[in-house]
Design an enzyme around this catalytic site. Structure first.
Site, PDB file in Angstrom:
ATOM      1  CG  ASP A  97      82.463 -22.230 107.134  1.00  0.00           C
ATOM      2  OD1 ASP A  97      81.393 -22.502 107.712  1.00  0.00           O
ATOM      3  OD2 ASP A  97      82.878 -22.874 106.158  1.00  0.00           O
ATOM      4  CG  ASP A 166      86.042 -25.320  95.719  1.00  0.00           C
ATOM      5  OD1 ASP A 166      85.736 -26.003  96.730  1.00  0.00           O
ATOM      6  OD2 ASP A 166      86.174 -24.091  95.764  1.00  0.00           O
ATOM      7  CG  HIS A 168      85.367 -25.582  99.953  1.00  0.00           C
ATOM      8  ND1 HIS A 168      84.779 -24.492  99.368  1.00  0.00           N
ATOM      9  CD2 HIS A 168      84.337 -26.272 100.511  1.00  0.00           C
ATOM     10  CE1 HIS A 168      83.478 -24.513  99.567  1.00  0.00           C
ATOM     11  NE2 HIS A 168      83.187 -25.594 100.260  1.00  0.00           N
ATOM     12  CD  GLU A 173      86.463 -21.551  98.213  1.00  0.00           C
ATOM     13  OE1 GLU A 173      86.479 -22.794  98.080  1.00  0.00           O
ATOM     14  OE2 GLU A 173      85.441 -20.875  98.012  1.00  0.00           O
TER      15      GLU A 173
HETATM   16  P1  PGA Z   1      76.952 -28.649 100.790  1.00  0.00           P
HETATM   17  O1  PGA Z   1      78.278 -27.812 101.049  1.00  0.00           O
HETATM   18  O2  PGA Z   1      76.816 -29.587 101.945  1.00  0.00           O
HETATM   19  O3  PGA Z   1      75.844 -27.644 100.748  1.00  0.00           O
HETATM   20  O4  PGA Z   1      77.139 -29.378  99.502  1.00  0.00           O
HETATM   21  C1  PGA Z   1      79.430 -28.466 101.404  1.00  0.00           C
HETATM   22  C2  PGA Z   1      80.577 -27.498 101.531  1.00  0.00           C
HETATM   23  O5  PGA Z   1      80.658 -26.535 100.765  1.00  0.00           O
HETATM   24  O6  PGA Z   1      81.422 -27.712 102.407  1.00  0.00           O
END
Ligand code: PGA
Length: 288
Positions: A97, A166, A168, A173
């Protein structure tokens, strides 16, 4: 004649469905949950899986993720590369992404992140690197192009994933179709809140939109490797592994994946109900 044609058509469709199912079922096994003592051990384990895959297939098509979680894994890969134990020269990468609106050189773009945390320190060929563009003119067309590039490369062999608080994967999302493809998406307030730490705590500076591989795109990777650490991930991890499959936790789609590996530290595993079994299954994994 029409009747014969109809029968032939139905046979063709049935054969195709059967073939796809067989292909899908090939190598199906349990979602592998690997629990490691801490972040460093989690990172080493994930890096070892990636290294083994590159040793096995030097032109591996590797899907990559950003975020804090995989940084330790990338450090291990850099170390191995510097020690001469790992060669990225033929590896092709596709990132999950990118924020919409941030140019490549913006220090919070995922393009920048990937170069800073991995690509600048390994012998990868820049022509083999793909990070979605956050400043495409026509996003629908661009997303289709990104999907086509993945196809042209032969599909993703191994996709590294993190998980959001959350639930994802990528920036898919809650509520995103589990069949979604690469597209432009609106981030949730929770994700913006989680990520503002990278923008000097300024929520207003966090982009509202992103371009992300879809859940359906991710599910087509031959193997998915998800890493998660810390207590903050205990809830989403328990829902990913033991909850129902639901678009409310897009990571839960991995329960349908024929080859998904989830590596967590003890804190992220703290809300799993079947910890003892996962540890036992890992210790007694078949070696044949
Ligand atoms: P993070 O993000 O590794 O910074 O916790 C994970 C994500 O949002 O996929």
């Amino acid at each position: 004649v029409l009747k014969t044609l109809k029968i032939e058509f139905v046979t063709l469709i049935m054969n195709h469905a059967l073939h796809s199912t067989k292909k899908y079922l090939k190598g199906v096994r349990l979602m592998q949950v690997i629990i490691k003592e801490n972040y460093d051990e989690m990172s080493k384990e994930a890096a070892q899986i990636i290294k083994d895959a590159i040793h096995l297939k030097p032109n591996l098509v590797l899907g990559l993720a950003t975020g804090s979680t995989p940084i330790g894994t990338y450090k291990e890969l850099i170390r191995s590369c510097k020690e001469g134990d790992l060669d990225f020269s033929k590896v092709v990468t596709f990132n999950l992404d990118e924020y919409v609106g941030l140019p490549q050189k913006h220090d919070q773009s995922y393009h920048y992140f990937m170069h800073d945390k991995l690509f600048n320190h390994i012998n990868i060929n820049e022509a083999n690197v793909h990070v979605p563009s956050g400043i495409a003119k026509d996003f629908a067309q661009y997303c289709q192009w990104y999907e086509d590039e993945i196809d042209k490369a032969g599909g993703i062999d191994l996709q590294v994933l993190g998980i959001g608080s959350d639930g994802h994967i990528g920036f898919n999302e809650p509520g995103t179709s589990l069949a979604s493809r690469t597209s432009l998406v609106t981030l949730t307030e929770e994700t913006i809140e989680d990520n503002k730490r990278f923008f000097a705590g300024d929520e207003a500076a966090v982009p509202r939109f992103a371009i992300t591989m879809g859940v359906g795109t991710i599910m087509e990777a031959k193997c998915c490797l998800l890493v998660a650490n810390s207590e903050k991930k205990a809830d989403p991890v328990s829902m990913l592994v033991e909850g129902p499959i639901t678009s409310q936790i897009t990571a839960s789609a991995l329960q349908m994946h024929p080859n998904a590996i989830v590596i967590v530290d003890e804190s992220a595993a703290s809300k799993l109900k079947r910890v003892d079994y996962y540890k036992w299954a890992y210790e007694n994994r078949p070696t044949f």
